[in-house]
Design a protein around this motif. Structure first.
Motif, mmCIF file in Angstrom:
data_model
loop_
_atom_site.group_PDB
_atom_site.id
_atom_site.type_symbol
_atom_site.label_atom_id
_atom_site.label_comp_id
_atom_site.label_asym_id
_atom_site.label_seq_id
_atom_site.Cartn_x
_atom_site.Cartn_y
_atom_site.Cartn_z
ATOM 1 N N THR A 219 0.849 -1.211 0.000
ATOM 2 C CA THR A 219 0.000 0.000 0.000
ATOM 3 C C THR A 219 0.878 1.251 0.000
ATOM 4 O O THR A 219 0.792 2.069 0.915
ATOM 5 N N PRO A 220 1.729 1.425 -1.008
ATOM 6 C CA PRO A 220 2.670 2.557 -0.984
ATOM 7 C C PRO A 220 1.981 3.914 -0.960
ATOM 8 O O PRO A 220 2.542 4.885 -0.442
ATOM 9 N N HIS A 221 0.760 3.994 -1.506
ATOM 10 C CA HIS A 221 0.031 5.267 -1.512
ATOM 11 C C HIS A 221 -0.310 5.728 -0.094
ATOM 12 O O HIS A 221 -0.540 6.916 0.134
ATOM 13 N N SER A 222 -0.320 4.782 0.860
ATOM 14 C CA SER A 222 -0.664 5.118 2.241
ATOM 15 C C SER A 222 0.559 5.445 3.095
ATOM 16 O O SER A 222 0.414 5.833 4.260
ATOM 17 N N ALA A 223 1.748 5.290 2.541
ATOM 18 C CA ALA A 223 2.974 5.541 3.307
ATOM 19 C C ALA A 223 3.138 7.034 3.582
ATOM 20 O O ALA A 223 2.587 7.884 2.882
ATOM 21 N N SER A 224 3.917 7.350 4.615
ATOM 22 C CA SER A 224 4.213 8.754 4.907
ATOM 23 C C SER A 224 5.067 9.339 3.798
ATOM 24 O O SER A 224 5.715 8.606 3.038
ATOM 25 N N GLU A 225 5.087 10.653 3.689
ATOM 26 C CA GLU A 225 5.864 11.311 2.633
ATOM 27 C C GLU A 225 7.336 10.924 2.703
ATOM 28 O O GLU A 225 8.013 10.813 1.682
ATOM 29 N N LYS A 226 7.819 10.675 3.918
ATOM 30 C CA LYS A 226 9.237 10.357 4.120
ATOM 31 C C LYS A 226 9.646 9.080 3.389
ATOM 32 O O LYS A 226 10.772 8.970 2.877
ATOM 33 N N VAL A 227 8.745 8.093 3.349
ATOM 34 C CA VAL A 227 9.113 6.801 2.758
ATOM 35 C C VAL A 227 8.242 6.437 1.562
ATOM 36 O O VAL A 227 8.291 5.309 1.078
ATOM 37 N N LYS A 228 7.457 7.389 1.061
ATOM 38 C CA LYS A 228 6.537 7.056 -0.029
ATOM 39 C C LYS A 228 7.297 6.629 -1.288
ATOM 40 O O LYS A 228 6.931 5.650 -1.944
ATOM 41 N N LYS A 229 8.358 7.340 -1.624
ATOM 42 C CA LYS A 229 9.107 6.982 -2.831
ATOM 43 C C LYS A 229 9.753 5.606 -2.688
ATOM 44 O O LYS A 229 9.686 4.776 -3.608
ATOM 45 N N SER A 230 10.363 5.346 -1.541
ATOM 46 C CA SER A 230 11.008 4.040 -1.343
ATOM 47 C C SER A 230 9.976 2.917 -1.302
ATOM 48 O O SER A 230 10.232 1.805 -1.776
ATOM 49 N N SER A 231 8.779 3.192 -0.760
ATOM 50 C CA SER A 231 7.720 2.172 -0.724
ATOM 51 C C SER A 231 7.223 1.848 -2.126
ATOM 52 O O SER A 231 6.989 0.677 -2.462
ATOM 53 N N TYR A 232 7.049 2.883 -2.969
ATOM 54 C CA TYR A 232 6.648 2.638 -4.356
ATOM 55 C C TYR A 232 7.729 1.835 -5.092
ATOM 56 O O TYR A 232 7.425 0.878 -5.819
ATOM 57 N N ALA A 233 8.987 2.216 -4.892
ATOM 58 C CA ALA A 233 10.080 1.516 -5.580
ATOM 59 C C ALA A 233 10.151 0.056 -5.148
ATOM 60 O O ALA A 233 10.310 -0.842 -5.985
ATOM 61 N N LEU A 234 10.011 -0.199 -3.851
ATOM 62 C CA LEU A 234 10.082 -1.578 -3.370
ATOM 63 C C LEU A 234 8.877 -2.385 -3.846
ATOM 64 O O LEU A 234 8.996 -3.570 -4.155
#
Length: 289
Positions: A219-234
């Motif tokens: 659910t990368p769209h729900s991640a905080s701004e701090k880790v949103k890019k890394s969550s989408y990439a992973l």
């Protein structure tokens, strides 16, 4: 059946207490970083790491591997710290130590161990190939994430084998067409391997940014701004290398959709670079209906 599952869940929780301990060097490093706060000294970190010849050798070997692609040979721990940063180094050596602590037997998931390990290696090098020029710091953060991402499955597989539930688990998984690992894990273990991994990473004192990146992989769209890019990439990486059907036409297109979604939110990914760096199997499947 419910009572049996509750017994299994209790055994799983107790098994956490006997997981292999972290090496003393990593414990010392974690304690020093925690106590020092913003006053961390590079020389002290180098001193702690250098006191362990095995960790030192592994870290220098990794720093000089094609993954990082540095233009000159790295010969000292101080150089590694300067290039990678203390947080990334702590995550890397901890992840590598944990990974080496477990026997890999994915038979309860119906996976061939050698194929599984080869896919994990390909995953690591894809990250570097994709991101080292586009966003080097993101690449550094994702390396230990990729090392750890399947660890929950490895631990679950060992647990199922030890408790004679491996064949029953595999039969149930096959009935789903190997399509719903999460549902099978929840049924037999009371938790999925990603959620369990998040719990373990907190226990092992990994950086919050790494823990959050892994926990929001679905659910990368729900991640905080701090880790949103890394969550989408992973999440993209997970779709390309997920067990059973990594790089399938559906997963490749989903990975592209995730990057488009991220870009629409102002999170910058170079789509041309991504498409150019796709693994061969993914490129082949991209044009399939």
């Amino acid at each position: 059946m419910q009572s049996s599952n509750e017994d299994i869940n209790e055994i799983l929780l107790k098994s956490v207490e006997i997981l292999p301990p972290l090496p003393d060097t990593i414990v010392k490093l974690n304690n020093y970083i925690e106590k020092s706060g913003s006053n961390i000294e590079t020389n002290k970190v180098a001193e702690i790491i250098s006191s362990d010849p095995l960790i030192t050798a592994k870290l220098l070997k990794l720093a000089n591997s094609p993954y990082y692609g540095f233009s000159r040979e790295i010969t000292t721990i101080n150089q590694v710290i300067t290039l990678l940063g203390i947080g990334n180094i702590k995550n890397l050596i901890t992840a590598d130590s944990i990974k080496d602590s477990f026997k890999v037997d994915l038979s309860p998931y119906g996976l061939d161990t050698s194929v599984f390990l080869n896919s994990c290696r390909e995953e690591i090098f894809f990250i570097a190939n994709w991101l080292n020029e586009e966003d080097r710091q993101l690449s550094y953060l994702l390396a230990p994430c990729a090392l750890l991402l399947r660890l929950g499955m490895i631990i679950f597989a060992n647990f199922l084998i030890q408790n004679n539930k491996d064949k029953e688990f595999l039969e149930y998984l096959k009935k789903t067409g190997l399509s719903d690992i999460k549902e099978a894990e929840n049924k037999y273990l009371g938790v999925d391997h990603i959620s369990f991994l998040g719990f373990l990473l907190h226990r092992w004192n990994f950086d919050e940014s790494l823990v959050e990146t892994i926990c929001y992989i679905h659910t990368p769209h729900s991640a905080s701004e701090k880790v949103k890019k890394s969550s989408y990439a992973l999440s993209v990486i997970d779709h390309l290398f997920t067990p059973y059907n990594g790089s399938s036409p559906f997963n490749v297109k989903t990975a592209i959709s995730l990057l488009e979604e991220a870009n629409s939110q102002g999170i910058s990914f170079n789509m041309h670079n991504f498409l150019a760096k796709l693994p061969p199997k993914a490129k082949e499947n991209l044009n399939k209906n």
